[in-house]
Design a protein around this motif. Structure first.
Motif, PDB file in Angstrom:
ATOM      1  N   GLU A  95       0.842  -1.204   0.000  1.00 30.07           N
ATOM      2  CA  GLU A  95       0.000   0.000   0.000  1.00 30.07           C
ATOM      3  C   GLU A  95       0.884   1.263   0.000  1.00 30.07           C
ATOM      4  O   GLU A  95       0.568   2.246  -0.672  1.00 30.07           O
ATOM      5  CB  GLU A  95      -0.934   0.013   1.223  1.00 30.07           C
ATOM      6  N   GLU A 100      -4.324   5.387  -0.754  1.00 29.74           N
ATOM      7  CA  GLU A 100      -3.433   4.250  -0.478  1.00 29.74           C
ATOM      8  C   GLU A 100      -2.735   4.421   0.864  1.00 29.74           C
ATOM      9  O   GLU A 100      -2.500   3.455   1.586  1.00 29.74           O
ATOM     10  CB  GLU A 100      -2.400   4.077  -1.594  1.00 29.74           C
ATOM     11  N   HIS A 136      -5.115   3.269   3.341  1.00 33.41           N
ATOM     12  CA  HIS A 136      -5.165   1.793   3.356  1.00 33.41           C
ATOM     13  C   HIS A 136      -4.006   1.238   4.192  1.00 33.41           C
ATOM     14  O   HIS A 136      -4.164   0.277   4.939  1.00 33.41           O
ATOM     15  CB  HIS A 136      -5.050   1.222   1.932  1.00 33.41           C
ATOM     16  N   GLU A 171      -3.045  -1.987  -9.312  1.00 30.43           N
ATOM     17  CA  GLU A 171      -4.244  -2.417  -8.576  1.00 30.43           C
ATOM     18  C   GLU A 171      -4.455  -3.927  -8.678  1.00 30.43           C
ATOM     19  O   GLU A 171      -4.864  -4.569  -7.707  1.00 30.43           O
ATOM     20  CB  GLU A 171      -5.480  -1.664  -9.079  1.00 30.43           C
ATOM     21  N   VAL A 221      -2.136  -5.572  -6.227  1.00 27.14           N
ATOM     22  CA  VAL A 221      -2.637  -5.456  -4.848  1.00 27.14           C
ATOM     23  C   VAL A 221      -3.792  -6.433  -4.616  1.00 27.14           C
ATOM     24  O   VAL A 221      -3.857  -7.100  -3.575  1.00 27.14           O
ATOM     25  CB  VAL A 221      -3.050  -3.993  -4.540  1.00 27.14           C
ATOM     26  N   GLN A 272     -10.823  -3.071  -3.470  1.00 27.56           N
ATOM     27  CA  GLN A 272     -10.090  -3.461  -4.676  1.00 27.56           C
ATOM     28  C   GLN A 272     -11.016  -3.640  -5.875  1.00 27.56           C
ATOM     29  O   GLN A 272     -10.664  -3.292  -6.996  1.00 27.56           O
ATOM     30  CB  GLN A 272      -9.292  -4.740  -4.431  1.00 27.56           C
ATOM     31  N   GLU A 321     -11.629  -0.150  -7.098  1.00 26.15           N
ATOM     32  CA  GLU A 321     -10.457   0.516  -7.686  1.00 26.15           C
ATOM     33  C   GLU A 321     -10.067  -0.114  -9.021  1.00 26.15           C
ATOM     34  O   GLU A 321      -9.693   0.586  -9.961  1.00 26.15           O
ATOM     35  CB  GLU A 321      -9.292   0.509  -6.697  1.00 26.15           C
TER      36      GLU A 321
HETATM   37 FE1  FEO Z   1      -4.951  -0.024  -1.552  1.00 30.58          FE
HETATM   38 FE2  FEO Z   1      -5.575   0.382  -4.396  1.00 30.58          FE
HETATM   39  O1  FEO Z   1      -4.703  -0.625  -3.199  1.00 30.58           O
END
Ligand code: FEO
Length: 168
Positions: free
Chosen positions: A16, A49, A52, A93, A96, A126, A129
């Motif tokens: 992150e 981020e 996060h 993304e 992640v 996620q 995003e």
């Molecule tokens: Fe927190 Fe978009 O990954």
């Protein structure tokens, strides 16, 4: 907190953080190249981020785990086009998401149900995003090298991100 899970959550803190710094570099590039809308979009993404990351750090501490604040990877800061910028955004993304799915899998395997429950927020985040990144990249693929298209994309990025369409 189980050691394996703690290690995975700390890895996620780093991912992150890396994403936050990467998006900051992308915002700065857009800012310097006259794409003010895109710059604001990535400044905001960078902040998200960071949130996060902080949410994970707080959770590990609440569960009496040990947080390791990571060294940040140097982000790439030169991009040839908006396409390259948003291609990198989507790839970041997707990476992640893959890591979060891995944590979810491990939580079930190790019966860490409280962490599994906590991580559901990230699963939903996620999904959103990745959908936004795909929408924006699809739009840029349609626009191609058209300069006025890039101008409108930059102007309307927030509307495109939420509806998939230019306002007019
Ligand atoms: Fe927190 Fe978009 O990954």
């Amino acid at each position: 907190m189980q050691q394996d899970i703690q290690a995975l959550l700390n890895d996620q803190v780093k991912y992150e953080a890396d994403a936050s710094i990467q998006y900051l570099a992308m915002a700065s590039w857009a800012d310097a190249n006259g794409y003010n809308g895109v710059a604001e979009f990535f400044y905001l993404q960078s902040e998200e981020e960071r949130l996060h990351m902080t949410k994970l750090i707080k959770f590990i501490n609440q569960r009496s785990g040990k947080v390791v604040i990571p060294k940040i990877k140097q982000p790439s800061s030169e991009y040839r086009s908006l396409n390259e910028l948003f291609d990198l955004f989507l790839k970041s993304e997707m990476f992640v998401t893959k890591q979060i799915n891995h944590i979810i899998h491990k939580c079930l395997e190790l019966k860490a149900y409280n962490v599994h429950n906590f991580m559901q927020w990230y699963v939903t985040e996620q999904l959103e995003e990745e959908a936004v990144a795909r929408t924006l990249l699809d739009k840029l693929t349609i626009i191609g090298n058209d300069k006025s298209g890039h101008y409108l994309f930059d102007r309307d990025i927030n509307t495109i991100a939420t509806t998939g369409h230019n306002p007019e």
